[in-house]
Scaffold this motif. Structure first.
Motif, mmCIF file in Angstrom:
data_model
loop_
_atom_site.group_PDB
_atom_site.id
_atom_site.type_symbol
_atom_site.label_atom_id
_atom_site.label_comp_id
_atom_site.label_asym_id
_atom_site.label_seq_id
_atom_site.Cartn_x
_atom_site.Cartn_y
_atom_site.Cartn_z
ATOM 1 N N MET A 37 -18.624 -21.939 -14.613
ATOM 2 C CA MET A 37 -19.209 -20.624 -14.420
ATOM 3 C C MET A 37 -18.866 -20.086 -13.038
ATOM 4 O O MET A 37 -18.440 -18.926 -12.895
ATOM 5 N N VAL A 38 -19.027 -20.916 -12.011
ATOM 6 C CA VAL A 38 -18.720 -20.474 -10.645
ATOM 7 C C VAL A 38 -17.228 -20.209 -10.484
ATOM 8 O O VAL A 38 -16.818 -19.212 -9.869
ATOM 9 N N LEU A 39 -16.399 -21.097 -11.039
ATOM 10 C CA LEU A 39 -14.946 -20.905 -10.942
ATOM 11 C C LEU A 39 -14.518 -19.625 -11.645
ATOM 12 O O LEU A 39 -13.681 -18.865 -11.125
ATOM 13 N N SER A 40 -15.081 -19.349 -12.803
ATOM 14 C CA SER A 40 -14.739 -18.128 -13.527
ATOM 15 C C SER A 40 -15.175 -16.889 -12.764
ATOM 16 O O SER A 40 -14.502 -15.850 -12.801
ATOM 17 N N ARG A 47 -6.364 -13.474 -14.888
ATOM 18 C CA ARG A 47 -5.993 -14.885 -14.765
ATOM 19 C C ARG A 47 -6.924 -15.764 -15.593
ATOM 20 O O ARG A 47 -6.512 -16.813 -16.100
ATOM 21 N N LEU A 48 -8.169 -15.338 -15.739
ATOM 22 C CA LEU A 48 -9.130 -16.122 -16.501
ATOM 23 C C LEU A 48 -8.741 -16.205 -17.977
ATOM 24 O O LEU A 48 -9.061 -17.185 -18.648
ATOM 25 N N THR A 60 -8.687 -17.031 -5.552
ATOM 26 C CA THR A 60 -10.083 -16.639 -5.759
ATOM 27 C C THR A 60 -10.347 -15.256 -5.176
ATOM 28 O O THR A 60 -9.646 -14.795 -4.265
ATOM 29 N N THR A 61 -11.376 -14.616 -5.689
ATOM 30 C CA THR A 61 -11.757 -13.280 -5.253
ATOM 31 C C THR A 61 -13.263 -13.115 -5.368
ATOM 32 O O THR A 61 -13.908 -13.762 -6.191
ATOM 33 N N LEU A 62 -13.823 -12.234 -4.526
ATOM 34 C CA LEU A 62 -15.252 -11.921 -4.564
ATOM 35 C C LEU A 62 -15.522 -10.565 -5.191
ATOM 36 O O LEU A 62 -16.659 -10.081 -5.157
ATOM 37 N N VAL A 260 -19.111 -11.035 -15.879
ATOM 38 C CA VAL A 260 -20.287 -11.615 -16.524
ATOM 39 C C VAL A 260 -20.625 -12.964 -15.904
ATOM 40 O O VAL A 260 -21.798 -13.280 -15.657
ATOM 41 N N MET A 261 -19.617 -13.780 -15.632
ATOM 42 C CA MET A 261 -19.849 -15.070 -14.997
ATOM 43 C C MET A 261 -20.366 -14.901 -13.570
ATOM 44 O O MET A 261 -21.195 -15.683 -13.100
ATOM 45 N N ALA A 262 -19.893 -13.877 -12.884
ATOM 46 C CA ALA A 262 -20.402 -13.610 -11.532
ATOM 47 C C ALA A 262 -21.879 -13.230 -11.577
ATOM 48 O O ALA A 262 -22.679 -13.700 -10.752
#
Length: 293
Positions: A37-40, A47-48, A60-62, A260-262
């Protein structure tokens, strides 16, 4: 063969090593959904969706967190969740603590029936109470909107009623584990019953109160079904309800799983970290409440 060699062989236990390895594997299986979940949440949506998936954090991105936090419904839902959760924890600790003291320290008529009723309440499925809960808050709201549907106090009442029975049972074990002779000795030394309790017994019950508070916090923060019944208005949502609306909105414009995962991470990870920090006290509270008294 030397005694040291025998001692080493005795310490080497293949069965224990196998259990340790099995425990590590099970822990990794349980932790993987949180990691994914955190990685997604940190991965761009394009990319996901790639095949095969990437299991290591790269590029990675925020941005996903920024879009979730800036959603118009996030801050109102966060405010609603915080108010309901904190108020529920306070109400649960007060009433559950007083009830635990009563059934542990005093012998009164109907005590056993009261304890049996508490246990029976725990067996009731939450889904079977939804209609009654909705009608109750709807009726109360006609005369007092502050405790009706779509209100903080109304939801707090429902949450507290659901959490107090188990919390009281857990605190009962802590109270029963503190000998009453400690209070009696303090009273012999000149303290009143109230002062003896506050100075001697109450500090010893602090771990139980912490464990009970953590349990109440987790239950209130993560509750979805009761909130879905008691908060039908779109303007009064807790974070779990906001997450559902966020998912629906994302599906309408092409499901963005990264966002959604964020959003899920924003809700879940702080609670997971908090639980890991206090899980020792939580476990001791559950065990103590189950075996003492």
């Amino acid at each position: 063969m030397s005694a040291m060699t025998l001692a080493r062989r005795r310490r080497f236990r293949p069965g224990k090593i196998a259990l340790d390895v099995m425990g590590i594997v099970v822990a990794l299986i349980w932790a993987f959904p949180v990691y994914w979940m955190v990685l997604s949440a940190l991965t761009p949506n394009a990319r996901l969706r790639q095949v095969p998936p990437t299991f290591l954090p790269t590029n990675t991105t925020l941005v996903n967190f920024t879009r979730a936090i800036t959603d118009p419904g996030f801050l109102p839902a966060l405010r609603m969740s915080l108010m309901i959760t904190l108020l529920t924890v306070a109400v649960v600790l007060i009433f559950a603590f007083l009830a635990a003291l009563a059934i542990s320290r005093f012998r009164f008529r109907g005590r056993k029936s009261f304890i049996l009723a508490i246990l029976m309440i725990q067996m009731l499925p939450a889904e079977g109470l939804f209609i009654a809960q909705y009608k109750m808050l709807s009726t109360l709201g006609e005369s007092a909107p502050v405790i009706g549907l779509n209100s903080v106090l109304g939801v707090t009442i429902l949450y507290s009623a659901a959490v107090i029975p188990f919390t009281m049972w857990m605190l009962r074990g802590f109270v029963a584990g503190v000998p009453i002779e400690l209070e009696e000795a303090a009273m012999v030394d000149g303290l009143s019953r109230t002062k003896a309790f506050l100075r001697i017994t109450f500090p010893l019950l602090a771990p139980g109160l912490v464990a009970s508070g953590v349990y109440a916090f987790l239950q209130a923060w993560n509750e979805f079904t009761v909130a879905l019944v008691a908060l039908p208005a779109g303007s009064a949502h807790t974070l779990p309800l906001w997450l559902r609306e966020f998912l629906n909105a994302s599906a309408n414009r092409g499901l963005d799983w990264a966002q959604v995962m964020a959003a899920s991470t924003i809700i879940a990870v702080p609670v997971v970290i908090f639980f890991l920090l206090v899980q020792g006290r939580m476990t001791s509270g559950l065990v103590s409440g189950a075996v003492k008294g």
